[in-house]
Design a protein around this motif. Structure first.
Motif, PDB file in Angstrom:
ATOM      1  N   SER A  19      85.384  89.387 125.710  1.00  0.00           N
ATOM      2  CA  SER A  19      84.805  88.347 126.549  1.00  0.00           C
ATOM      3  C   SER A  19      85.493  88.328 127.909  1.00  0.00           C
ATOM      4  N   GLY A  20      84.694  88.329 128.959  1.00  0.00           N
ATOM      5  CA  GLY A  20      85.224  88.381 130.314  1.00  0.00           C
ATOM      6  C   GLY A  20      85.404  89.781 130.850  1.00  0.00           C
ATOM      7  N   GLY A  39      76.985  88.858 121.608  1.00  0.00           N
ATOM      8  CA  GLY A  39      77.452  88.374 122.896  1.00  0.00           C
ATOM      9  C   GLY A  39      76.325  88.319 123.911  1.00  0.00           C
ATOM     10  N   HIS A  71      80.094  88.138 128.166  1.00  0.00           N
ATOM     11  CA  HIS A  71      80.374  86.748 127.822  1.00  0.00           C
ATOM     12  C   HIS A  71      80.346  86.664 126.300  1.00  0.00           C
ATOM     13  N   GLY A  72      81.479  86.294 125.713  1.00  0.00           N
ATOM     14  CA  GLY A  72      81.637  86.419 124.274  1.00  0.00           C
ATOM     15  C   GLY A  72      81.995  87.858 123.944  1.00  0.00           C
ATOM     16  N   GLU A  73      82.421  88.113 122.722  1.00  0.00           N
ATOM     17  CA  GLU A  73      82.702  89.490 122.301  1.00  0.00           C
ATOM     18  C   GLU A  73      81.392  90.274 122.340  1.00  0.00           C
ATOM     19  N   VAL A 206      76.142  81.472 128.923  1.00  0.00           N
ATOM     20  CA  VAL A 206      77.548  81.853 128.998  1.00  0.00           C
ATOM     21  C   VAL A 206      78.404  80.935 128.121  1.00  0.00           C
ATOM     22  N   ASP A 210      80.591  81.783 124.502  1.00  0.00           N
ATOM     23  CA  ASP A 210      82.016  81.493 124.346  1.00  0.00           C
ATOM     24  C   ASP A 210      82.298  80.512 123.216  1.00  0.00           C
ATOM     25  N   THR A 212      80.940  77.398 122.735  1.00  0.00           N
ATOM     26  CA  THR A 212      80.874  75.978 123.068  1.00  0.00           C
ATOM     27  C   THR A 212      79.780  75.300 122.245  1.00  0.00           C
TER      28      THR A 212
END
Length: 247
Positions: A19-20, A39, A71-73, A206, A210, A212
């Motif tokens: 992620s990222g 992801g 964004h995310g694995e 996004v 992650d 959320t």
């Protein structure tokens, strides 16, 4: 000045990104399809950004300077196609619908890119056939060229939950709501509510990638309730934000 890599042949492969994680700015002489089976994949160009969950793939035309962000694995599947092969005749980046069959074809085709025997060539033929009926989706977040719209864009991207009216935002940046509405139509072909919803949906994807919670995402992106957010999300993506797309 940022250096842009030139990789003539667009690779066909499967790649995992944390992620990222990013793939820096580059271009190919080939077309490329980018698909995330896990992801969210974001692709950014000078013309804007495109974000795709597992029910969507990104079409990147030959010669387009672009970068990828996870964004995310992210399990990223890349399919390179010669510039002479363009099943949908698209010369701009686009988001394409991915149903269960096309998903499995992309995943299978990118798992063994070095094996170019008859079975794999048949697999590619079916993949291309499925692409010809894939619908383009309106998930592009265009980058405005107008200076006033860029300023407005920065405000909304910084806080998608900002619920001020266009008139109130216009007072902050020194322009009337009428002027901003006209420039939005001329520059982006969108109304203000349409543009704001696109910004919010991109941010929501996004946040969801992650991990959320859905209720928190709805609040952070400016929807009045989780149920309202879920309804908009379902109408846009074909499934609820908490559900894994059927595969």
């Amino acid at each position: 000045m940022q250096k842009i890599r030139h990789t003539p042949v667009a690779p066909t492969r499967t790649q995992r990104l944390a992620s990222g994680g990013e793939i820096d700015a580059h271009r190919h002489d080939d077309h490329q399809i980018a698909y995330a089976s896990q992801g969210i994949i974001a692709v950014t160009t000078d013309a804007g950004s495109w974000v795709a969950p597992a029910t969507r793939a990104l079409w990147i035309p030959a010669g387009t300077v672009h970068r990828h962000q996870a964004h995310g694995e992210l399990d990223l599947h890349l399919v390179g196609l010669p510039a002479t092969i363009n099943p949908l005749g698209l010369d701009e980046p686009a988001v394409l619908a991915v149903g269960p069959l096309l998903r499995e074809l992309i995943v299978a085709y990118t798992r063994a890119p070095d094996n170019d025997g008859p079975p794999r060539r048949r697999l590619r033929a079916v993949l291309l056939d499925q692409l010809t009926v894939s619908r383009e989706q309106p998930l592009h977040l265009p980058s405005p060229t107008d200076p006033l719209l860029r300023e407005l864009h920065d405000i909304l991207r910084a806080d998608p939950a900002d619920n001020r009216s266009l008139d109130e935002l216009g007072q902050r940046i020194g322009a009337s709501a009428r002027t901003l509405s006209r420039r939005l139509r001329e520059d982006l072909g969108l109304t203000y509510p349409q543009w704001r919803t696109q910004i919010r949906l991109h941010h929501a994807l996004v946040l969801l990638a992650d991990g959320t919670p859905v209720t928190t995402v709805a609040h952070r992106c400016g929807w009045s309730s989780a149920s309202t957010f879920i309804d908009v999300f379902r109408r846009t993506f074909g499934h609820t934000p908490g559900a894994r797309p059927t595969t």
